[in-house]
Design a protein around this motif. Structure first.
Motif, PDB file in Angstrom:
ATOM      1  N   LEU A   1       0.906  -1.144   0.000  1.00  0.00           N
ATOM      2  CA  LEU A   1      -0.017   0.045   0.221  1.00  0.00           C
ATOM      3  C   LEU A   1       0.976   1.128   0.159  1.00  0.00           C
ATOM      4  O   LEU A   1       2.076   1.149   0.397  1.00  0.00           O
ATOM      5  CB  LEU A   1      -0.922  -0.058   1.237  1.00  0.00           C
ATOM      6  CG  LEU A   1      -1.962  -0.817   1.462  1.00  0.00           C
ATOM      7  CD1 LEU A   1      -2.566  -0.768   2.705  1.00  0.00           C
ATOM      8  CD2 LEU A   1      -3.012  -0.962   0.328  1.00  0.00           C
ATOM      9  N   PRO A   2       0.407   2.228  -0.566  1.00  0.00           N
ATOM     10  CA  PRO A   2       1.286   3.652  -0.320  1.00  0.00           C
ATOM     11  C   PRO A   2       1.380   3.910   0.956  1.00  0.00           C
ATOM     12  O   PRO A   2       0.404   3.496   1.719  1.00  0.00           O
ATOM     13  CB  PRO A   2       0.155   4.794  -1.305  1.00  0.00           C
ATOM     14  CG  PRO A   2      -0.630   3.888  -2.178  1.00  0.00           C
ATOM     15  CD  PRO A   2      -0.855   2.498  -1.394  1.00  0.00           C
ATOM     16  N   PRO A   3       2.255   4.758   1.547  1.00  0.00           N
ATOM     17  CA  PRO A   3       2.568   5.059   3.004  1.00  0.00           C
ATOM     18  C   PRO A   3       1.353   5.742   3.345  1.00  0.00           C
ATOM     19  O   PRO A   3       1.058   5.427   4.602  1.00  0.00           O
ATOM     20  CB  PRO A   3       3.743   6.176   2.777  1.00  0.00           C
ATOM     21  CG  PRO A   3       4.293   5.568   1.618  1.00  0.00           C
ATOM     22  CD  PRO A   3       3.155   5.111   0.506  1.00  0.00           C
TER      23      PRO A   3
ATOM     24  N   GLN B   1      -4.419   2.227   7.414  1.00  0.00           N
ATOM     25  CA  GLN B   1      -4.783   1.199   7.885  1.00  0.00           C
ATOM     26  C   GLN B   1      -4.466   0.462   9.250  1.00  0.00           C
ATOM     27  O   GLN B   1      -4.928  -0.229  10.290  1.00  0.00           O
ATOM     28  CB  GLN B   1      -4.161  -0.122   6.862  1.00  0.00           C
ATOM     29  CG  GLN B   1      -4.437  -1.581   7.077  1.00  0.00           C
ATOM     30  CD  GLN B   1      -3.292  -2.440   6.583  1.00  0.00           C
ATOM     31  OE1 GLN B   1      -2.258  -1.978   6.631  1.00  0.00           O
ATOM     32  NE2 GLN B   1      -3.723  -3.901   6.744  1.00  0.00           N
ATOM     33  N   LEU B   2      -3.166   0.969   9.666  1.00  0.00           N
ATOM     34  CA  LEU B   2      -2.612   0.523  10.927  1.00  0.00           C
ATOM     35  C   LEU B   2      -3.314   1.183  12.013  1.00  0.00           C
ATOM     36  O   LEU B   2      -3.567   0.740  13.098  1.00  0.00           O
ATOM     37  CB  LEU B   2      -0.919   0.823  11.116  1.00  0.00           C
ATOM     38  CG  LEU B   2      -0.123  -0.062   9.831  1.00  0.00           C
ATOM     39  CD1 LEU B   2       1.396   0.520  10.105  1.00  0.00           C
ATOM     40  CD2 LEU B   2      -0.328  -1.314  10.237  1.00  0.00           C
TER      41      LEU B   2
ATOM     42  N   TYR C   1       7.023  -0.405  12.029  1.00  0.00           N
ATOM     43  CA  TYR C   1       7.824   0.517  12.421  1.00  0.00           C
ATOM     44  C   TYR C   1       8.308   1.580  11.418  1.00  0.00           C
ATOM     45  O   TYR C   1       8.905   2.829  11.602  1.00  0.00           O
ATOM     46  CB  TYR C   1       9.318  -0.020  12.802  1.00  0.00           C
ATOM     47  CG  TYR C   1       9.297  -0.494  14.124  1.00  0.00           C
ATOM     48  CD1 TYR C   1       9.050   0.320  15.401  1.00  0.00           C
ATOM     49  CD2 TYR C   1       9.407  -2.054  14.471  1.00  0.00           C
ATOM     50  CE1 TYR C   1       8.939  -0.179  16.663  1.00  0.00           C
ATOM     51  CE2 TYR C   1       9.459  -2.467  15.890  1.00  0.00           C
ATOM     52  CZ  TYR C   1       9.051  -1.407  17.060  1.00  0.00           C
ATOM     53  OH  TYR C   1       8.900  -2.160  18.304  1.00  0.00           O
ATOM     54  N   GLY C   2       7.986   1.532  10.108  1.00  0.00           N
ATOM     55  CA  GLY C   2       8.093   2.267   8.941  1.00  0.00           C
ATOM     56  C   GLY C   2       7.198   3.539   9.070  1.00  0.00           C
ATOM     57  O   GLY C   2       7.247   4.540   8.477  1.00  0.00           O
TER      58      GLY C   2
END
Length: 211
Positions: free
Chosen positions: A15-17, A23-24, A57-58
């Protein structure tokens, strides 16, 4: 004889950032609503979202970062829900009707997005210290705005100059928040109609004390 192989874990779609971040955060909100705020961790979010820890973590440094971002997002969306029920021109607004309308709008918003409001109305003490401080600062801003509205409606009323407006606004806002928690816990016992009637009673009692 070939040795058995362990099935590979399916990878989550790339997915794009910005979409991954949303989502997260959605995943963290789901965890709060099923297991409580203390259950939010990088591991838990990664597992439920179907991604690896490095993916989380990204986007976030740790679980406190996730919770702060989630509270910011849900707080903005909650305010947007309520903005439509606050009169644009308070100079001619009736204070009892305004408080009643805002209260009903709040209760309807809670019913429309219960997951959002559970994350907002959780007791502050249930949150980790960094998140607790962040939430306390946000709530202080809301209380200050509520105090401004209360001060506006009481301005010029005989005897009202002696009222501790900041404390009054704090108590009224706490009453609304507790009503929201009752609605979340037992909507059948505490429907919006019942809670709104009590909100109107509180407003009428105050205004009739200072006609």
């Amino acid at each position: 004889m070939a040795s058995p192989t362990t099935p590979k874990r399916p990878y989550a779609p790339r997915l794009p950032p910005a979409e991954r971040r949303e989502q997260l955060l959605d995943t963290a909100l789901e965890i709060i609503n099923t297991d409580g705020v203390a259950a939010v961790s990088v591991d838990a979010v990664a597992r439920l979202a179907g991604v690896t820890r490095p993916v989380v973590y990204g986007q976030f440094t740790d679980s406190d970062h996730i919770l702060r971002e989630l509270l910011d997002r849900e707080g903005r969306r909650a305010l947007a829900q309520l903005a439509a029920v606050i009169p644009a021109d308070l100079t001619t607004a009736d204070p009892v009707q305004t408080f009643t309308t805002v209260a009903r709008g709040f209760f309807d918003a809670v019913l429309a997005e219960p997951a959002r409001w559970r994350s907002i109305l959780l007791p502050v003490d249930a949150s980790p210290p960094p998140v607790r401080k962040h939430k306390e600062r946000s709530e202080a801003l809301v209380r200050a705005r509520f105090a401004d509205l209360t001060r506006h409606f009481l301005r010029g009323r005989p005897g009202a100059e002696d009222i501790d407006v900041d404390l009054l606004a704090h108590l009224l806002l706490n009453a609304l928040e507790e009503a929201g928690r009752l609605l979340l816990r037992a909507p059948g016992q505490y429907p919006p109609e019942r809670l709104t009637a009590m909100a109107r009673f509180l407003a009428e009692t105050l205004i009739h004390r200072y006609p």
